[in-house]
Structures are given as C-alpha cells and as structure tokens.
Write an enzyme that holds these catalytic residues in place. Structure first.
Site, PDB file in Angstrom:
ATOM      1  N   GLU A 426       0.844  -1.195   0.000  1.00 55.75           N
ATOM      2  CA  GLU A 426       0.000   0.000   0.000  1.00 55.75           C
ATOM      3  C   GLU A 426       0.884   1.252   0.000  1.00 55.75           C
ATOM      4  O   GLU A 426       1.660   1.461   0.928  1.00 55.75           O
ATOM      5  CB  GLU A 426      -0.876  -0.034   1.264  1.00 55.75           C
ATOM      6  N   ASP A 499      -1.040  -1.123   5.657  1.00 55.24           N
ATOM      7  CA  ASP A 499      -0.972  -0.551   6.999  1.00 55.24           C
ATOM      8  C   ASP A 499      -1.948  -1.290   7.917  1.00 55.24           C
ATOM      9  O   ASP A 499      -2.981  -1.779   7.460  1.00 55.24           O
ATOM     10  CB  ASP A 499      -1.399   0.930   6.963  1.00 55.24           C
ATOM     11  N   ASP A 501      -4.356  -0.456   9.696  1.00 52.72           N
ATOM     12  CA  ASP A 501      -5.468   0.432  10.065  1.00 52.72           C
ATOM     13  C   ASP A 501      -6.675   0.099   9.192  1.00 52.72           C
ATOM     14  O   ASP A 501      -6.635  -0.849   8.401  1.00 52.72           O
ATOM     15  CB  ASP A 501      -5.052   1.915   9.931  1.00 52.72           C
ATOM     16  N   ASP A 503      -8.032   1.650   6.639  1.00 53.34           N
ATOM     17  CA  ASP A 503      -7.787   1.754   5.200  1.00 53.34           C
ATOM     18  C   ASP A 503      -7.040   0.528   4.690  1.00 53.34           C
ATOM     19  O   ASP A 503      -7.348  -0.011   3.625  1.00 53.34           O
ATOM     20  CB  ASP A 503      -6.931   2.998   4.885  1.00 53.34           C
TER      21      ASP A 503
END
Ligand code: 0R9
Length: 643
Positions: A426, A499, A501, A503
C-alpha cells in the site's frame, strides 16, 4: 481396573481411542477450528440420521458457557441394551470403538452413511469429557467418559421420564486443539445449510453465554436455499425447482439465473454431504443443462447458423443447488474425502431427471427461456472478446521482461518462480522502504496507487481496463478468470502488505475480492498471504538498540514489563513509519516475519459473505454490520487511531 485385568477387548478399545488421539488429522482433517467443529458435525449427523429415518424432527445445539457443547435429538434414543457377544452395553461400544455401527447390523440398527460409531468415537477420543443421556423406555440412562474416551461412569439409570431422545454433551480436549472456542457463526451456517437440505427438520442453535438463539426450518428446502444465496442479486426470473427419482437415486434441483452476476455458483450434495469437488451427479447436471438449452434454442431457431452455446456461458450468473440421495450399495466417492461423488449411475440419473423437467418448463415459460438464451449468447460474445483481450493483457506471445510490465514493479532477480514472492504494498512510501529492505533475489515489490477497484460482479472487460489489476495480472503472468493457470505464476507467494489500520484492512478486502473472483486457485493452493507488520516497538530510552516489536496489546504490556523503567513506545500507524531495515526485519524477512495464509474453510459462507460485503446493494451490508459489528470496539479503535 488394574492392568492385570485388562481383557483383549479393553486393549482394543484403548488402542483405537489412542490411535485417534495420535493422528487426529486422519479422522477430522486437522486440529484447527475446522477440525474442532468436525467434532460437532459428527454428533449432529447422528442426530440428523435419526430424524431422516423418521424419528424426531427437532435437533438442538447449545454452546455452553464453559466452552462445552450439547447436541440433543428427539429420536428413539441410542440403544441401551447389552451387546450379546461382548457383554458390553451397545452404547459404550458406539462411543469407544471405530466402525461399531457396522457391528450392530445383526440387530438392524440401520445407519444411512454406514459411519455411525466412527464419528461418535472420534468425538469422544478427542474430548476431555463426554457424557450421553438417553431418554428411552420411560427411563433416563447416563454414561460418562473423560480424558479421551475413558469410561468414568458406566451406563446407569438415573431417573424416569416420558421423553425420548439422546443428548450428547462434550468438551473438546485442549491438549489436542490449540483453540477450543466454538464459533456461533460456523455452527449457525452449518445448521442453516442442513435445514435447507432437510425440509421440515427443526434445528435450534443456542448460546448459553449471550442468551442468543436461532431456529432454522424450511418448507421448500433447496428453493429457499437458492433464494438465500441470491438474496442480494437481481434475478432474471423466478427460481426453478424440481424433485425426481431415477434408478432409485433421489434427485432435487433448484436454480436461478441472475443478471449482473458473472460468476458460476453450482453447489452439489450427495446424501446431504457437500461434494465440493463435484463428481458424477454434477457432471450429469452440467452436461444435461448445456444440451437441453442448446436443443431448445436450436429447435426454436434462436441460434445463428450452426452455433452453439458453451456450458460456461449457460452457467454464467447461475446459482444452482443439486442434491442427490444415493442408496448405500451404490454410494461411491472418489479420493480420500467425501468431496467428489463417484457413483457412475448418478450422471445418467440426473441427466434423465433434468430432461424430464427442463424442456417442458422452458416451453411453458417461453419469455424466460428466450431471455435466458439471449443472456447466454451475450455471455459467449463477451467471453470471446475478453479472451482475445486477455491474451494481449497476459503478453503470452511476446516474452515481456518483468521490468517492462510496470515501471512501478521492482522485480525479483531469480527465475526460480516457486521461491519468488510478490509483495503488493500500500502506497509509494512503504513501497520505497520495501524495495530497499527486500531480498532482491526472491522478493518483488508492486506498490499500489490508492484504493483498488471493487471487482465483485464486474465484467472481465472492466478488469482489463483497470490499470491496477491489469498490472497485477501481467505481473503474476498466469492469466485470470477462466483462463487462469496457477502453474504459470511467476511467484510462489503473493503477499498483501498494508498498513494496520482501517484503510489497510479495506485494501486487503478489495485485493482478496479480486483474488477470490479471478485467481481463486491461488487461494486454494495456499499461495496468498497477508503480511503482519508489528503494531508497536518498545525500546529502552537510555539505549534504544534494546527494543522489542509487538504484534498485539498483550505483547505490548509484556514488552513494557520486560524493558522495565525508562521505556519508550513507537506506535506504527503505517508501514511508511518504519525504515527499510525495520520493515525487512519485522515483516519481510523469511526468518523473522509473521505471515497469515489466506484459506477458505467454508466455501458457502465465503460466497455469501463476499456477496453481502462486496455486492452493489448496500442494504444487506448495512444489516450485516448492524448485526455483527460491536460499535464500541470500533469507536475505541477510531479513538486510538486518532490519538
Ligand atoms: C444427539 C446426537 N444423537 C445421536 O448421536 C443419536 C444416535 C442415535 C441412534 C439411534 C437413535 N437415536 C440416536 N441419536 C438408533 C436407535 C435405534 C436404531 N438405530 C439407531 C433403535 O432404537 O433401534 N443410533 C445411532 C447408532 C446407533 N443408534 C446404534 F445402532 F449403533 F446403536
């Protein structure tokens, strides 16, 4: 009983139970959550057999607060009489010897799958405690086992009753199963599936801890099954269903075509067991469907010239469930598991049943038949156009060098494809760290720009037109969709690195949706992974070279204690916050990283979830989130991330 008094029978029993404990995988596949739930299926299947034989219509499964589970039926009750040859109560043999069901044939204890005894014994052998209560002949009988099936309380009458039935209560052995926590979701879906196959049998699931309970019962079995599978899709027409019996094989079919759905969803069962790898009955279904539709189309002059429609084009957008009941003497499976039916007669039996129904249905529902043929012809055109475009996309003819595939790709030097790994990363900044930190020989990095396209229910052309996915297809070099050849993959492992998180989780979901829909064999072959970057680094302030990486809050607390006073904590909100060495050490280096392998344990559940969560219609997704997501946890998570 002291050792001197062991009879040959006792030794046989012990060695059978021990055999199961030594090689649980041979009996339940694995000791992961799949294997754990297998213990429940064995007992539920016994209760189902009794219901299918016409005794009792209600089966209750209760997940107990202490982690044990109870399965109860309302049948005749397991026989409690003493087995003549051994002098041991029949029930004791059923729970302690493999294949004991067969030993009762002389007493006419009929068993549909011929597997009784195996299942119950396996569950007993792999449990720390198992007790059976039988309500029969006005009495309550009880027998108890512990520590892998050892008898601790012989068969005893403990009371009187006017009920009849059997209750099996057991707790899996934590020395066998690393995780002994039963999943509501997994049991829910299995019981729901059973209720679709067994019209009229009530299945009740209860969770003692939460007080939740759910009852499953169907009136129109497979029809309701197909309707549930297509609930979030747009139908071309109503569900079609029929029941027939040919050569003493009972055949049930339900099917429905949906528009805007490019997948093929055919699920088959033999004697109520899912045949995930198909087999003779599925072959009969598919070939007869193709023949009947082609014949009907050509008889009605709906096809140009001598053209015909391929089976795959007919099955595009089709959701079908096929269930056959094969008599025991004809029941054959291919391979070790029950995943593929081998009974040769099943092909002709299903084809005959289809031919006796479908042509007449088409003639009676002409408008639908014409729309269906049109849809199939269109699918054929699109497929042919896509095939040409795919060949271009794959660069099959030109020997394209990796470097030319995308200027973003940092390729691996080795041509030993099996040992090569592709990291899909990402963002460009994390991509940069990954490129510097990787093992250049075997690791390639493909950074993603932003959020990938949601590829659920989009056409092949839309995939080809999408820059991210056409780059990924070219990079892997094995085609996609129907034209995917996993053996041609340039990488042995495809690793999604995002990541930690929300997203990142969203990107993982979008990529997994793509792999599921267009490169599923990669998942089936265990070639798709998710990288697990650490969440924290705890270091000693006075000497930051002393540090510990943590993958959970539990790890964090332990690390703080270990480093002692004067510790500092880095919280990694994204991969980009790690330098190349840190990213390599924690997430990429084969020796030190943690990878999560993507597996599909329950194919039906996977299909349903992907339709709900990735489908175009937001309503079912919203409902699912309302029912299944604990918002407190999400709020806490968001607060933490914002900190
Ligand atoms: C809660 C889970 N239920 C069971 O495991 C279960 C097994 C079982 C059963 C019979 C009836 N109910 C059952 N529940 C049964 C009874 C008789 C004949 N066949 C089956 C009878 O009364 O004559 N049995 C499953 C296997 C056997 N019984 C046995 F025959 F092997 F003993």
């Amino acid at each position: 009983m002291d050792e001197m008094n062991y009879t040959a029978k006792d030794i046989e029993v012990l060695s059978e139970l021990e055999g199961v404990r030594k090689r649980p995988g041979m009996y339940i596949g694995s000791t992961n959550l799949n294997g754990l739930h297998h213990l429940v299926w064995e007992i539920v299947d016994n209760a189902v057999d009794e219901a299918v034989n016409g005794h009792g219509k209600k089966i209750t499964v209760t997940m107990m607060s202490d982690g044990s589970i109870t399965v109860e039926d309302e049948g005749r009750g397991v026989p409690v009489d003493v087995h003549e040859k051994t002098g041991i109560p029949a029930i004791q043999l059923i729970y302690t010897t493999l294949h004991s069901g067969g030993k009762f044939n002389s007493k006419n204890y009929k068993t549909s799958a011929g597997l009784h005894g195996v299942g119950a014994t396996v569950t007993n052998a792999l449990s720390e405690a198992l007790d059976v209560t039988v309500f029969r002949d006005g009495k309550i009988h009880e027998i108890k086992f512990a520590n892998g099936g050892q008898l601790v309380s012989p068969l005893t009458v403990i009371g009187t009753t006017n009920k009849h039935g059997t209750k099996v209560h057991f707790k899996p052995d934590p020395t066998i199963f690393p995780n002994t926590k039963f999943s509501w979701d997994t049991i829910y879906h299995r019981l729901e599936e059973k209720s679709f196959l067994l019209t009229g049998v009530h299945f009740i699931l209860k969770d003692q801890a939460s007080g939740n309970s759910h009852e499953f019962v169907t009136e129109h079995g497979l029809r309701e099954y197909v309707e549930s599978l297509t609930a979030e899709k747009t139908p071309l027409a109503d569900t079609i269903d029929f029941i027939d019996e040919v050569s003493s094989i009972k055949i049930e079919v339900a099917m429905k075509w949906c528009v805007g759905d490019y997948g093929e969803n055919v699920y088959s069962y033999a004697n109520d067991v899912r045949t995930a790898d198909g087999g003779t009955h599925e072959t009969g279904f598919k070939t007869s469907l193709t023949k009947i539709l082609n014949d009907w189309a050509s008889n009605n002059e709906l096809l140009k010239g001598n053209q015909s429609i391929d089976g795959a084009d007919i099955r595009e957008g089709l959701t079908a469930v096929l269930s056959v009941q094969v008599p025991e003497n004809k029941l054959e499976y291919e391979g070790q598991t029950k995943g593929k039916l081998g009974t040769p007669e099943a092909t002709a039996a299903v084809a005959t049943a289809m031919a006796g129904f479908l042509p007449y249905y088409l003639t009676e529902h002409k408008e639908f038949a014409v729309a269906l043929i049109k849809k199939c012809a269109q699918a054929k055109e699109v497929r042919e156009a896509a095939r040409k475009a795919r060949e271009q996309a794959r660069g099959a003819k030109k020997k394209v060098q990796d470097v030319m595939i995308s200027d973003k790709l940092a390729s691996a030097q080795s041509k030993d494809y099996k040992n090569n790994e592709l990291f899909i990363v990402e963002g460009d900044s994390a991509g940069g760290s990954a490129k510097s930190g990787r093992d250049r020989l075997h690791q390639a990095i493909l950074p993603l720009r932003g959020k990938p396209l949601n590829t659920h229910n989009v056409s092949n052309q839309a995939i080809i037109d999408n820059l991210e996915f056409s780059t990924l297809i070219q990079t892997i070099g094995a085609g996609f969709g129907d034209d995917f050849h996993p053996e041609q993959s340039r990488y042995g492992k495809i690793i999604i690195m995002t990541d930690a998180d929300t997203d990142g989780a969203h990107i993982q979901t979008l990529l997994l949706t793509f792999f599921y829909n267009y490169m599923k064999p990669l998942i089936d072959l265990g070639m798709v992974y998710i990288a697990q970057p650490p969440l924290y680094r705890v270091f000693k302030k006075s000497d930051p070279s002393k540090h510990i990486y943590c993958w959970s809050d539990e790890d964090l607390e332990k690390a703080k204690a270990k480093i002692g006073a004067g510790y500092g904590v880095n919280r990694y909100k994204g991969l980009g916050e790690m330098n190349a060495d840190q990213l390599a050490m924690t997430t990429m280096n084969k020796k030190t990283r943690v990878l999560c392998q993507v597996k599909i344990e329950d194919p039906l559940l996977a299909e349903k979830r992907i339709n709900t969560l990735m489908g175009k219609d937001a309503g079912p997704r919203w409902n699912w989130i309302q029912e299944n997501v604990t918002f407190n946890e999400v709020d806490e998570f968001i607060k933490e991330v914002k900190k």
